[in-house]
Design a protein around this motif. Structure first.
Motif, PDB file in Angstrom:
ATOM      1  N   THR A 188      -4.185   8.255   7.216  1.00 13.43           N
ATOM      2  CA  THR A 188      -4.117   8.662   8.613  1.00 13.43           C
ATOM      3  C   THR A 188      -3.980  10.179   8.663  1.00 13.43           C
ATOM      4  OG1 THR A 188      -3.094   8.202  10.766  1.00 13.43           O
ATOM      5  CG2 THR A 188      -1.610   8.372   8.860  1.00 13.43           C
ATOM      6  N   THR A 189      -3.701  10.714   9.854  1.00 12.03           N
ATOM      7  CA  THR A 189      -3.662  12.161  10.025  1.00 12.03           C
ATOM      8  C   THR A 189      -2.330  12.611  10.610  1.00 12.03           C
ATOM      9  OG1 THR A 189      -4.693  11.956  12.214  1.00 12.03           O
ATOM     10  CG2 THR A 189      -6.157  12.345  10.324  1.00 12.03           C
ATOM     11  N   GLY A 190      -2.000  13.872  10.356  1.00 11.90           N
ATOM     12  CA  GLY A 190      -0.739  14.411  10.823  1.00 11.90           C
ATOM     13  C   GLY A 190      -0.683  14.657  12.309  1.00 11.90           C
ATOM     14  N   GLY A 246     -11.563  19.626   2.143  1.00 11.24           N
ATOM     15  CA  GLY A 246     -11.695  18.895   3.402  1.00 11.24           C
ATOM     16  C   GLY A 246     -10.962  17.576   3.314  1.00 11.24           C
ATOM     17  N   PRO A 247     -10.868  16.833   4.421  1.00 11.96           N
ATOM     18  CA  PRO A 247     -10.137  15.563   4.419  1.00 11.96           C
ATOM     19  C   PRO A 247     -10.644  14.559   3.397  1.00 11.96           C
ATOM     20  CG  PRO A 247     -10.572  16.275   6.660  1.00 11.96           C
ATOM     21  CD  PRO A 247     -11.333  17.206   5.779  1.00 11.96           C
ATOM     22  N   SER A 248     -11.977  14.453   3.242  1.00 20.25           N
ATOM     23  CA  SER A 248     -12.500  13.470   2.303  1.00 20.25           C
ATOM     24  C   SER A 248     -12.142  13.828   0.865  1.00 20.25           C
ATOM     25  CB  SER A 248     -14.016  13.338   2.466  1.00 20.25           C
ATOM     26  OG  SER A 248     -14.640  14.599   2.352  1.00 20.25           O
ATOM     27  N   ALA A 249     -12.244  15.116   0.515  1.00 19.28           N
ATOM     28  CA  ALA A 249     -11.883  15.536  -0.840  1.00 19.28           C
ATOM     29  C   ALA A 249     -10.383  15.363  -1.069  1.00 19.28           C
ATOM     30  CB  ALA A 249     -12.286  16.989  -1.059  1.00 19.28           C
ATOM     31  N   GLY A 302       2.260  10.152   0.808  1.00 20.07           N
ATOM     32  CA  GLY A 302       1.863  11.497   0.412  1.00 20.07           C
ATOM     33  C   GLY A 302       1.387  12.275   1.620  1.00 20.07           C
ATOM     34  N   VAL A 303       1.633  13.563   1.628  1.00 19.44           N
ATOM     35  CA  VAL A 303       1.179  14.442   2.711  1.00 19.44           C
ATOM     36  C   VAL A 303       0.302  15.526   2.100  1.00 19.44           C
ATOM     37  CG1 VAL A 303       1.825  16.068   4.519  1.00 19.44           C
ATOM     38  CG2 VAL A 303       3.194  13.997   4.153  1.00 19.44           C
ATOM     39  N   SER A 304      -0.962  15.535   2.469  1.00 20.35           N
ATOM     40  CA  SER A 304      -1.895  16.538   1.971  1.00 20.35           C
ATOM     41  C   SER A 304      -1.862  17.741   2.907  1.00 20.35           C
ATOM     42  CB  SER A 304      -3.309  15.947   1.915  1.00 20.35           C
ATOM     43  OG  SER A 304      -4.240  16.920   1.550  1.00 20.35           O
ATOM     44  N   ALA A 305      -1.454  18.898   2.385  1.00 20.51           N
ATOM     45  CA  ALA A 305      -1.306  20.087   3.229  1.00 20.51           C
ATOM     46  C   ALA A 305      -1.490  21.343   2.393  1.00 20.51           C
ATOM     47  CB  ALA A 305       0.065  20.092   3.894  1.00 20.51           C
ATOM     48  N   ASN A 306      -2.059  22.377   3.008  1.00 18.57           N
ATOM     49  CA  ASN A 306      -2.175  23.661   2.333  1.00 18.57           C
ATOM     50  C   ASN A 306      -1.253  24.722   2.929  1.00 18.57           C
ATOM     51  OD1 ASN A 306      -3.602  23.745   4.704  1.00 18.57           O
ATOM     52  ND2 ASN A 306      -5.591  24.167   3.765  1.00 18.57           N
ATOM     53  N   SER A 307      -0.504  24.376   3.964  1.00 16.87           N
ATOM     54  CA  SER A 307       0.454  25.297   4.569  1.00 16.87           C
ATOM     55  C   SER A 307       1.817  25.139   3.918  1.00 16.87           C
ATOM     56  CB  SER A 307       0.583  25.012   6.067  1.00 16.87           C
ATOM     57  OG  SER A 307       1.768  25.570   6.591  1.00 16.87           O
ATOM     58  N   PRO A 358       0.815  -1.208   0.000  1.00 14.32           N
ATOM     59  CA  PRO A 358       0.000   0.000   0.000  1.00 14.32           C
ATOM     60  C   PRO A 358       0.849   1.258   0.000  1.00 14.32           C
ATOM     61  CG  PRO A 358       0.159  -0.867   2.222  1.00 14.32           C
ATOM     62  CD  PRO A 358       0.878  -1.852   1.321  1.00 14.32           C
ATOM     63  N   ALA A 359       0.274   2.317  -0.491  1.00 15.13           N
ATOM     64  CA  ALA A 359       0.814   3.651  -0.257  1.00 15.13           C
ATOM     65  C   ALA A 359       0.095   4.207   0.968  1.00 15.13           C
ATOM     66  CB  ALA A 359       0.588   4.531  -1.477  1.00 15.13           C
ATOM     67  N   ALA A 360       0.520   5.374   1.427  1.00 12.78           N
ATOM     68  CA  ALA A 360      -0.129   5.992   2.576  1.00 12.78           C
ATOM     69  C   ALA A 360      -0.342   7.469   2.313  1.00 12.78           C
ATOM     70  CB  ALA A 360       0.698   5.801   3.843  1.00 12.78           C
ATOM     71  N   LEU A 361      -1.391   7.984   2.908  1.00  8.73           N
ATOM     72  CA  LEU A 361      -1.686   9.411   2.858  1.00  8.73           C
ATOM     73  C   LEU A 361      -1.772   9.939   4.279  1.00  8.73           C
ATOM     74  CD1 LEU A 361      -2.643  12.057   1.452  1.00  8.73           C
ATOM     75  CD2 LEU A 361      -4.986  11.180   1.719  1.00  8.73           C
ATOM     76  N   ILE A 362      -1.053  11.024   4.548  1.00  7.63           N
ATOM     77  CA  ILE A 362      -1.167  11.730   5.821  1.00  7.63           C
ATOM     78  C   ILE A 362      -1.943  13.016   5.569  1.00  7.63           C
ATOM     79  CG2 ILE A 362       0.055  12.801   7.752  1.00  7.63           C
ATOM     80  CD1 ILE A 362       2.484  11.056   7.030  1.00  7.63           C
ATOM     81  N   LEU A 363      -3.088  13.149   6.204  1.00  2.00           N
ATOM     82  CA  LEU A 363      -3.893  14.355   6.076  1.00  2.00           C
ATOM     83  C   LEU A 363      -3.369  15.396   7.066  1.00  2.00           C
ATOM     84  CD1 LEU A 363      -7.373  12.606   5.917  1.00  2.00           C
ATOM     85  CD2 LEU A 363      -6.241  13.801   4.021  1.00  2.00           C
TER      86      LEU A 363
END
Length: 250
Positions: free
Chosen positions: A101-103, A82-85, A57-62, A6-11
């Motif tokens: 998961t989350t940051g 938002g997290p789901s999008a 991957g890290v999803s971030a807007n900062s 698997p890959a992983a995403l950190i929100l």
């Protein structure tokens, strides 16, 4: 369960405005809060890598969080509304299977990750890790969490989701509606429909039955995995959570 790696995403996106926990810690972004010598984002990244997940991957807007994500060798991704999008965008880019998961999951342990993935049912398109109230209260006495009450106990989320197949994208629209009501559990339960809602009110509906029904509503097979460690339900939502995590980690 044997799957492709698997890959992983950190929100790690911001909901807008100043985060009270970041302010309490004296930093600009919650994911950058120091825990010992590491940022929370670094701790979460290390746990995923120690679980054997290579692509993260890290999803971030900062800009500061995106810079930290790049420093850690992960893939900075733009955060959506938002997290789901953000998860929908990451699933399209990184593919399935995808662990989410989350940051602010500062206590994340690689053994939780591996145990969760191993116990996802073979036919599941999507799975969620949840912890029972008694397990949480044993592991984190005094920690205040949001619970859903079912016939088989009170449960709280662990900020760990597994999108096992591409069909998991179908559940994200449902997730968006649940996301809006995450602090109002009764609105989530209302989506069960009249028959299951009555069973819920009579205390006869189990969590796994509810999740399976919601999955069918979204056109997927959904499953619940029970956390073996109640600490998995502890994230850093409030200053008190940060104090608990720092004390726990010495």
């Amino acid at each position: 369960m044997t799957l492709a790696d698997p890959a992983a995403l950190i929100l790690a996106g911001s909901r807008g405005g100043e985060d009270p926990v970041a302010r309490y810690a004296g930093v600009t972004d919650k994911a950058l809060i120091p825990i010992g010598t590491d940022t929370m984002l670094a701790r979460v990244t290390a746990a995923l890598r120690n679980a054997g997940i290579e692509r993260i991957g890290v999803s971030a807007n900062s800009p500061a969080v995106r810079t930290e994500a790049a420093r850690l060798g992960t893939e900075p991704l733009p955060a959506a509304a938002g997290p789901s999008a953000s998860t929908a965008d990451a699933l399209a880019l990184l593919g399935a299977p995808l662990l989410v998961t989350t940051g602010d999951h500062a206590l994340l342990d690689p053994t939780w990750v591996n145990d969760f993935i191993a116990r996802v049912p073979a036919d599941a398109d999507v799975a969620v890790l949840l912890a029972r109230r008694d397990a949480i209260e044993r592991a984190a006495p005094g920690s205040k969490r949001t619970y859903l009450r079912f016939a088989d106990g009170d449960w709280s989320g662990c900020n760990l989701f597994y999108l096992a197949t591409p069909q998991a994208s179908q559940v994200i629209a449902l997730w968006q509606s649940v996301e809006r009501d995450r602090k109002r559990p009764w609105r989530i339960v209302r989506r069960l429909g009249p028959a299951l809602l009555l069973r819920y009110l009579l205390g006869r509906l189990s969590l796994s039955q509810a999740v399976a029904h919601l999955g069918r509503t979204a056109g997927v097979t959904a499953a619940v995995v029970a956390a073996t460690d109640g600490l998995a339900a502890v994230d850093v939502d409030k200053p008190a959570d940060l104090d608990f995590v720092r004390a726990r980690l010495g």
